[in-house]
Design an enzyme around this catalytic site. Structure first.
Site, PDB file in Angstrom:
ATOM      1  N   GLN A  10       0.826  -1.216   0.000  1.00 37.13           N
ATOM      2  CA  GLN A  10       0.000   0.000   0.000  1.00 37.13           C
ATOM      3  C   GLN A  10       0.858   1.264   0.000  1.00 37.13           C
ATOM      4  O   GLN A  10       0.673   2.156  -0.823  1.00 37.13           O
ATOM      5  CB  GLN A  10      -0.922   0.015   1.236  1.00 37.13           C
ATOM      6  CG  GLN A  10      -1.906   1.174   1.188  1.00 37.13           C
ATOM      7  CD  GLN A  10      -2.511   1.529   2.533  1.00 37.13           C
ATOM      8  OE1 GLN A  10      -2.073   1.048   3.577  1.00 37.13           O
ATOM      9  NE2 GLN A  10      -3.533   2.354   2.514  1.00 37.13           N
ATOM     10  N   ASP A  32      10.087  -6.903  -3.844  1.00 33.93           N
ATOM     11  CA  ASP A  32       8.861  -7.360  -3.199  1.00 33.93           C
ATOM     12  C   ASP A  32       8.823  -8.873  -3.309  1.00 33.93           C
ATOM     13  O   ASP A  32       9.457  -9.456  -4.191  1.00 33.93           O
ATOM     14  CB  ASP A  32       7.626  -6.741  -3.882  1.00 33.93           C
ATOM     15  CG  ASP A  32       6.411  -6.729  -2.961  1.00 33.93           C
ATOM     16  OD1 ASP A  32       6.063  -5.652  -2.458  1.00 33.93           O
ATOM     17  OD2 ASP A  32       5.819  -7.811  -2.735  1.00 33.93           O
ATOM     18  N   TYR A 137       1.267  -7.985  15.648  1.00 28.15           N
ATOM     19  CA  TYR A 137       1.808  -6.889  14.831  1.00 28.15           C
ATOM     20  C   TYR A 137       2.355  -5.781  15.736  1.00 28.15           C
ATOM     21  O   TYR A 137       3.491  -5.325  15.574  1.00 28.15           O
ATOM     22  CB  TYR A 137       0.690  -6.361  13.927  1.00 28.15           C
ATOM     23  CG  TYR A 137       1.047  -5.158  13.100  1.00 28.15           C
ATOM     24  CD1 TYR A 137       2.069  -5.210  12.154  1.00 28.15           C
ATOM     25  CD2 TYR A 137       0.340  -3.964  13.251  1.00 28.15           C
ATOM     26  CE1 TYR A 137       2.382  -4.090  11.379  1.00 28.15           C
ATOM     27  CE2 TYR A 137       0.643  -2.851  12.476  1.00 28.15           C
ATOM     28  CZ  TYR A 137       1.663  -2.926  11.550  1.00 28.15           C
ATOM     29  OH  TYR A 137       1.965  -1.821  10.791  1.00 28.15           O
TER      30      TYR A 137
HETATM   31  N1  SER Z   1      -2.948   0.272   9.293  1.00 25.16           N
HETATM   32  C1  SER Z   1      -2.331  -0.683  10.142  1.00 25.16           C
HETATM   33  C2  SER Z   1      -3.238  -1.778  10.506  1.00 25.16           C
HETATM   34  O1  SER Z   1      -4.423  -1.539  10.531  1.00 25.16           O
HETATM   35  C3  SER Z   1      -1.836  -0.011  11.388  1.00 25.16           C
HETATM   36  O2  SER Z   1      -0.492   0.215  11.271  1.00 25.16           O
HETATM   37  O3  SER Z   1      -2.789  -2.842  10.790  1.00 25.16           O
END
Ligand code: SER
Length: 314
Positions: A10, A32, A137
């Protein structure tokens, strides 16, 4: 020579273009894990968890600057936590090691609002609260920020980082994040489709228009070294809104646009994230300022996506 890892993602796809314009097509190497046959420019397929492959590219092109944008995002990360951790951390450690051994001049590492958890104040979240994220994450980004700071302190690596809010742009799609709804919703509105929202109507999250996010990245990377006082990652802010507010903004162009709220597991992730961010450190240190608010962004998103789908703006 610049290497972008995750160049077709993105953010990567837009940043790669900007860097090509800024430095010249022949000074930017896109890499990539996926192949994009439409891409014009230097390209290498790369799985960044493979150290040798990364090192070969760095040596082959005499890379001096790396943007490491590849990662498994918040929602996708929860599907296979151990694998997500492994990919996010191994790729970062490979970038850090190759940068140390091959004397890379400058590195960019994106962090995220996902580093914050329920123990941080959710309104105007400060730069350095207690970081207890509840997603893999977020955990990988907190650990990543600390690794980045460690390589800076121990080896003098000039690695810089931003905690991006949700990023919204017309040029590309996000993949597997919690803020993705705010991109998808525009596509549905323009195609006159009903939108099923995976967050509830009042979930306020920090967001940013793509142009601001790209400019922030370039301004951070261009800032004189002595201005960079945060070596973990800078808070970065622009706007904050709820799905309900976003719908209102879209309905100025598409009054009949309809949304149904059907929160899923991503709601829990969003609930643990800030509503708004205090980015005063970035403002003071290197002069950060955002340009776009919600309605300005909506106007551009609708214009550009209408062009893309070849539908005249209403
Ligand atoms: N846009 C990301 C996510 O929603 C946040 O860093 O995981």
């Amino acid at each position: 020579m610049i290497l972008i890892i995750g160049a077709f993602g993105q953010l990567g796809s837009v940043l790669t273009q900007k860097l090509q314009i800024k430095w010249g097509v022949n000074r930017v190497v896109a890499s990539d894990i996926t192949v994009n046959t439409n891409y014009k420019g230097l390209y290498e397929q790369l799985d960044a968890t493979n150290y040798k492959a990364l090192e070969q590219i760095v040596i082959k092109y005499r890379i001096t600057e790396i943007y490491h944008l590849a990662a498994i995002l918040s929602a996708n990360g929860e599907k296979d936590p151990l694998r997500s951790w492994d990919i996010n951390m191994t790729s970062l450690l490979n970038v850090l090691e190759v940068s140390r051994t091959q004397r890379i001049h400058k590195i960019f590492y994106p962090s995220s609002i996902a580093v914050f958890g329920p123990n941080a104040d959710s309104v105007n979240t400060p730069q350095s609260p207690n970081l207890t994220p509840e997603t893999i994450y977020g955990m990988s980004k907190v650990a990543g920020e600390n690794w980045v700071n460690y390589y800076h302190k121990k080896y003098g690596l000039d690695i810089r980082s931003l905690r991006y809010p949700g990023i919204i742009g017309y040029q590309s799609f996000p993949g597997g994040g919690t803020t993705d709804y705010a991109v998808d919703i525009y596509h549905k509105a323009i195609k006159n489709e009903h939108f099923l929202c995976f967050l509830n109507s009042s979930t306020q999250l920090p967001m940013m228009f793509m142009d601001d996010a790209i400019r922030a990245t370039i301004e951070l990377m261009d800032a004189p070294k002595e201005k960079i006082t945060v070596r973990t990652s800078y808070n970065l802010a622009s706007m904050s809104f709820t799905p309900k507010e976003l719908v209102k903004s879209i309905q100025k162009y598409y009054p009949n646009f309809k949304i149904t709220y059907q929160p899923d597991s991503r709601q829990n992730i969003a609930n643990s994230w800030p509503k708004s961010i205090d980015d005063s450190k970035a403002r003071v240190d290197w002069g950060w300022q955002s340009y776009f608010d919600l309605d300005q962004m909506t106007k551009i998103m609708i214009e550009k996506l209408s062009e893309y789908y070849s539908i005249a703006t209403v």
